[in-house]
Design an enzyme around this catalytic site. Structure first.
Site, PDB file in Angstrom:
ATOM      1  N   PHE A  55      -1.896  -0.935 -15.447  1.00  0.00           N
ATOM      2  CA  PHE A  55      -2.987  -1.887 -16.650  1.00  0.00           C
ATOM      3  C   PHE A  55      -3.382  -1.385 -17.514  1.00  0.00           C
ATOM      4  O   PHE A  55      -4.443  -1.418 -17.674  1.00  0.00           O
ATOM      5  CB  PHE A  55      -4.157  -2.388 -15.292  1.00  0.00           C
ATOM      6  CG  PHE A  55      -3.886  -3.551 -14.318  1.00  0.00           C
ATOM      7  CD1 PHE A  55      -3.219  -4.668 -15.039  1.00  0.00           C
ATOM      8  CD2 PHE A  55      -2.987  -3.848 -13.485  1.00  0.00           C
ATOM      9  CE1 PHE A  55      -2.489  -5.873 -14.262  1.00  0.00           C
ATOM     10  CE2 PHE A  55      -2.304  -4.596 -12.393  1.00  0.00           C
ATOM     11  CZ  PHE A  55      -2.119  -6.084 -12.792  1.00  0.00           C
ATOM     12  N   GLY A  64       1.073   0.628  -8.698  1.00  0.00           N
ATOM     13  CA  GLY A  64       0.179   1.196  -7.780  1.00  0.00           C
ATOM     14  C   GLY A  64      -0.684   0.761  -8.907  1.00  0.00           C
ATOM     15  O   GLY A  64      -2.171   1.236  -8.969  1.00  0.00           O
ATOM     16  N   GLY A  65      -0.963  -0.168  -9.861  1.00  0.00           N
ATOM     17  CA  GLY A  65      -2.585  -0.725 -11.259  1.00  0.00           C
ATOM     18  C   GLY A  65      -1.574   0.241 -12.153  1.00  0.00           C
ATOM     19  O   GLY A  65      -2.723  -0.189 -12.819  1.00  0.00           O
ATOM     20  N   SER A  96       4.532  -1.346  -4.693  1.00  0.00           N
ATOM     21  CA  SER A  96       4.422  -1.763  -5.739  1.00  0.00           C
ATOM     22  C   SER A  96       4.673  -1.476  -6.749  1.00  0.00           C
ATOM     23  O   SER A  96       4.860  -1.266  -8.124  1.00  0.00           O
ATOM     24  CB  SER A  96       4.089   0.404  -5.956  1.00  0.00           C
ATOM     25  OG  SER A  96       3.368   1.244  -5.043  1.00  0.00           O
ATOM     26  N   PRO A  97       4.599  -2.942  -6.682  1.00  0.00           N
ATOM     27  CA  PRO A  97       4.832  -4.395  -7.760  1.00  0.00           C
ATOM     28  C   PRO A  97       4.274  -4.062  -9.161  1.00  0.00           C
ATOM     29  O   PRO A  97       4.783  -4.627  -9.828  1.00  0.00           O
ATOM     30  CB  PRO A  97       5.323  -5.529  -7.500  1.00  0.00           C
ATOM     31  CG  PRO A  97       4.101  -5.209  -6.245  1.00  0.00           C
ATOM     32  CD  PRO A  97       3.906  -4.024  -5.685  1.00  0.00           C
ATOM     33  N   LEU A  98       2.617  -3.835  -8.818  1.00  0.00           N
ATOM     34  CA  LEU A  98       2.242  -3.738 -10.159  1.00  0.00           C
ATOM     35  C   LEU A  98       2.407  -2.164 -10.095  1.00  0.00           C
ATOM     36  O   LEU A  98       1.603  -1.755 -11.447  1.00  0.00           O
ATOM     37  CB  LEU A  98       1.255  -4.120  -9.740  1.00  0.00           C
ATOM     38  CG  LEU A  98       1.201  -6.203 -10.024  1.00  0.00           C
ATOM     39  CD1 LEU A  98      -0.449  -6.000  -9.465  1.00  0.00           C
ATOM     40  CD2 LEU A  98       1.849  -6.038 -10.625  1.00  0.00           C
ATOM     41  N   TYR A 150      -0.827   4.336   8.338  1.00  0.00           N
ATOM     42  CA  TYR A 150      -1.273   3.899   6.926  1.00  0.00           C
ATOM     43  C   TYR A 150      -2.960   3.406   7.292  1.00  0.00           C
ATOM     44  O   TYR A 150      -3.312   3.550   8.656  1.00  0.00           O
ATOM     45  CB  TYR A 150      -1.118   2.178   6.410  1.00  0.00           C
ATOM     46  CG  TYR A 150       0.123   1.685   5.647  1.00  0.00           C
ATOM     47  CD1 TYR A 150       0.518   2.806   4.844  1.00  0.00           C
ATOM     48  CD2 TYR A 150       0.556   0.161   5.420  1.00  0.00           C
ATOM     49  CE1 TYR A 150       1.840   2.604   4.334  1.00  0.00           C
ATOM     50  CE2 TYR A 150       1.166   0.113   4.742  1.00  0.00           C
ATOM     51  CZ  TYR A 150       2.612   0.978   4.293  1.00  0.00           C
ATOM     52  OH  TYR A 150       3.386   0.816   3.404  1.00  0.00           O
TER      53      TYR A 150
HETATM   54  N1  LIG Z   1       7.351   1.402   2.199  1.00  0.00           N
HETATM   55  C1  LIG Z   1       6.943   2.452   1.182  1.00  0.00           C
HETATM   56  O1  LIG Z   1       7.167   3.004   1.026  1.00  0.00           O
HETATM   57  C2  LIG Z   1       6.003   1.778   0.691  1.00  0.00           C
HETATM   58  C3  LIG Z   1       4.709   2.674  -0.597  1.00  0.00           C
HETATM   59  C4  LIG Z   1       4.098   2.492  -0.873  1.00  0.00           C
HETATM   60  C5  LIG Z   1       3.668   1.279  -0.719  1.00  0.00           C
HETATM   61  N2  LIG Z   1       3.627   0.019   0.074  1.00  0.00           N
HETATM   62  C6  LIG Z   1       3.360  -1.085   0.101  1.00  0.00           C
HETATM   63  O2  LIG Z   1       3.492  -1.880  -1.345  1.00  0.00           O
HETATM   64  C7  LIG Z   1       1.894  -2.899  -0.821  1.00  0.00           C
HETATM   65  C8  LIG Z   1       1.639  -2.885  -2.659  1.00  0.00           C
HETATM   66  O3  LIG Z   1       1.971  -1.363  -3.293  1.00  0.00           O
HETATM   67  P1  LIG Z   1       0.237  -1.483  -4.032  1.00  0.00           P
HETATM   68  O4  LIG Z   1      -0.650  -1.089  -2.978  1.00  0.00           O
HETATM   69  O5  LIG Z   1       1.147   0.330  -4.852  1.00  0.00           O
HETATM   70  O6  LIG Z   1       0.660  -2.448  -4.665  1.00  0.00           O
HETATM   71  P2  LIG Z   1       0.764  -2.822  -6.633  1.00  0.00           P
HETATM   72  O7  LIG Z   1      -0.007  -4.502  -6.518  1.00  0.00           O
HETATM   73  O8  LIG Z   1       1.469  -1.763  -7.815  1.00  0.00           O
HETATM   74  O9  LIG Z   1      -0.324  -1.886  -6.777  1.00  0.00           O
HETATM   75  C9  LIG Z   1      -2.347  -2.082  -6.528  1.00  0.00           C
HETATM   76  C10 LIG Z   1      -2.751  -1.621  -6.606  1.00  0.00           C
HETATM   77  O10 LIG Z   1      -2.730  -2.399  -8.333  1.00  0.00           O
HETATM   78  C11 LIG Z   1      -4.422  -3.030  -7.802  1.00  0.00           C
HETATM   79  N3  LIG Z   1      -4.319  -4.020  -9.099  1.00  0.00           N
HETATM   80  C12 LIG Z   1      -3.562  -4.711  -8.981  1.00  0.00           C
HETATM   81  N4  LIG Z   1      -3.854  -5.802  -9.634  1.00  0.00           N
HETATM   82  C13 LIG Z   1      -4.835  -5.614 -10.708  1.00  0.00           C
HETATM   83  C14 LIG Z   1      -5.009  -6.386 -11.974  1.00  0.00           C
HETATM   84  N5  LIG Z   1      -4.946  -7.608 -12.311  1.00  0.00           N
HETATM   85  N6  LIG Z   1      -5.868  -5.510 -12.728  1.00  0.00           N
HETATM   86  C15 LIG Z   1      -5.953  -4.135 -12.377  1.00  0.00           C
HETATM   87  N7  LIG Z   1      -6.005  -3.574 -10.874  1.00  0.00           N
HETATM   88  C16 LIG Z   1      -4.615  -4.681 -10.337  1.00  0.00           C
HETATM   89  C17 LIG Z   1      -4.733  -3.153  -6.780  1.00  0.00           C
HETATM   90  O11 LIG Z   1      -6.982  -3.060  -7.571  1.00  0.00           O
HETATM   91  P3  LIG Z   1      -7.641  -3.828  -6.408  1.00  0.00           P
HETATM   92  O12 LIG Z   1      -6.904  -2.921  -4.787  1.00  0.00           O
HETATM   93  O13 LIG Z   1      -9.338  -3.342  -6.765  1.00  0.00           O
HETATM   94  O14 LIG Z   1      -7.295  -5.093  -6.869  1.00  0.00           O
HETATM   95  C18 LIG Z   1      -4.668  -1.683  -6.504  1.00  0.00           C
HETATM   96  O15 LIG Z   1      -5.109  -0.794  -6.641  1.00  0.00           O
HETATM   97  C19 LIG Z   1       1.330  -1.577   0.210  1.00  0.00           C
HETATM   98  O16 LIG Z   1       0.275  -2.125   0.733  1.00  0.00           O
HETATM   99  C20 LIG Z   1       2.618  -1.185   1.072  1.00  0.00           C
HETATM  100  O17 LIG Z   1       2.428  -2.372   2.308  1.00  0.00           O
HETATM  101  C21 LIG Z   1       5.460   0.611   0.609  1.00  0.00           C
END
Ligand SMILES: NC(=O)c1ccc[n+]([C@@H]2O[C@H](COP(=O)([O-])OP(=O)(O)OC[C@H]3O[C@@H](n4cnc5c(N)ncnc54)[C@H](OP(=O)(O)O)[C@@H]3O)[C@@H](O)[C@H]2O)c1
Length: 301
Positions: free
Chosen positions: A219, A215-216, A211-213, A55
């Site tokens: 919204f 990846g954003g 990426s439960p949301l 990361y």
């Molecule tokens: N194992 C794997 O292959 C793998 C792959 C991908 C990710 N991951 C793990 O999963 C974690 C989460 O993944 P993710 O970051 O993609 O999760 P996510 O929660 O789906 O997406 C996060 C993105 O959504 C935005 N967001 C969150 N809440 C929001 C809201 N209320 N309104 C508008 N935008 C919003 C965030 O912006 P802000 O930051 O501005 O709030 C950020 O850019 C990673 O940090 C990592 O630890 C693992």
């Protein structure tokens, strides 16, 4: 009320939500504020922290470790997950010149030992193989896990992005039980509901959801599928007096019987609190299917 903690093994319990550090280099937090964020996350009852060696181009674990060193008492209050095996061109290791996987015994041991050193955490609670490689040798992975377990570097092991068949195959070579599979699950990514979760339910393995949301993308105002899901979430939210889209989307994940553990990707504490608040909601099967159908764009058969 959804479960706030999930037991993965006899001596391993995660908070229902993990805090993920994939995007942490973009938060640009000076160390003091970084430590403060970790403290605030812990105060919300979120005790599990998700990392990967790669990361931030192999820099995010170092920044987290510096924050942890600022308040060493925090280590005892948390579970740390890291991942190994993905390599790509980056500024930290110029010798990594192509995107590839390395699941050799030597690399896995190197990666886990480096993660522990950079995170300044003494040991990893869980090490995940980040992605299944089409040419990984399971005997190499097993040998690495045995070494890391014996040395006390890693207490438990798991995988990420593994199909049921690949997980089953790898497990057959290991002395340790795989405690989780971290996979992509969100209202915008339904694949897991076809097969993966049935297998994990059968094996009593609790999944982490990345990426439960979406990846954003959840919204997005100009994405038709996202808009359909938003409308369905808000409609069901009316019943529960909840208008926050992120809280409702997390509640949908938590309400599935597979004990999904979402990994939060935001570094903003108010958004992390929105996640924690989802524990108070518990959707009915009708609610759940309503959101599923909105995502598919048609009713269930
Ligand atoms: N194992 C794997 O292959 C793998 C792959 C991908 C990710 N991951 C793990 O999963 C974690 C989460 O993944 P993710 O970051 O993609 O999760 P996510 O929660 O789906 O997406 C996060 C993105 O959504 C935005 N967001 C969150 N809440 C929001 C809201 N209320 N309104 C508008 N935008 C919003 C965030 O912006 P802000 O930051 O501005 O709030 C950020 O850019 C990673 O940090 C990592 O630890 C693992």
């Amino acid at each position: 009320m959804n479960k706030a903690n999930i037991q993965l093994a006899e001596n391993l319990t995660f908070s229902r939500f993990s805090h993920g550090y994939w995007r942490a280099h973009k938060w640009q937090l000076p160390t003091k504020q970084y430590t403060q964020l970790i403290e605030n996350v812990l105060e919300l009852g979120i005790t599990t922290f998700d990392h990967a060696a790669c990361y931030g181009g192999f820099t995010n674990e170092t920044a987290f470790g510096n924050a942890l060193a600022d308040n060493p008492e925090l280590r005892g209050k948390m579970q740390i997950v890291s991942k190994c095996g993905i390599l790509f061109p980056n500024g930290t290791f110029p010798e990594m010149q192509s995107k590839h996987y390395d699941n050799s015994r030597e690399h896995i041991i190197w990666s886990a030992e480096r993660s522990v050193r950079e995170l300044r955490c003494g040991y990893l609670d869980v090490l995940l193989v980040h992605r299944p490689s089409p040419c990984a040798d399971p005997e190499e992975i097993a040998a690495a896990f045995d070494h890391l377990h014996r040395a006390g570097t890693v207490r438990h092991f798991g995988v990420s992005n593994y199909s049921p068949a690949k997980l089953n195959m790898l497990q057959s070579y290991l002395s340790q039980p795989l405690v989780t599979n971290q996979i992509e699950i969100s209202p915008l990514h339904l694949n897991a509901f076809e097969q993966d979760l049935d297998y994990l339910l059968e094996k009593r393995i609790k999944p982490m959801a990345w990426s439960p949301l979406g990846g954003g993308r959840l919204f997005d105002a100009d994405n038709e599928r996202s808009r359909r899901i938003q409308a369905a979430l808000l409609k069901i939210g009316e019943k529960y007096g909840e208008t926050r889209l992120d809280t409702l989307a997390y509640a949908w994940l938590l309400s599935h019987p597979a004990h999904i553990m979402p990994v939060i990707g935001s570094g903003r504490i108010e958004r992390i609190k929105n996640a924690a608040d989802a524990l108070k909601l518990d959707f009915t099967e009708e609610d759940w299917i309503g959101i599923y159908s909105a995502s598919m764009g048609h009713d269930v058969p």
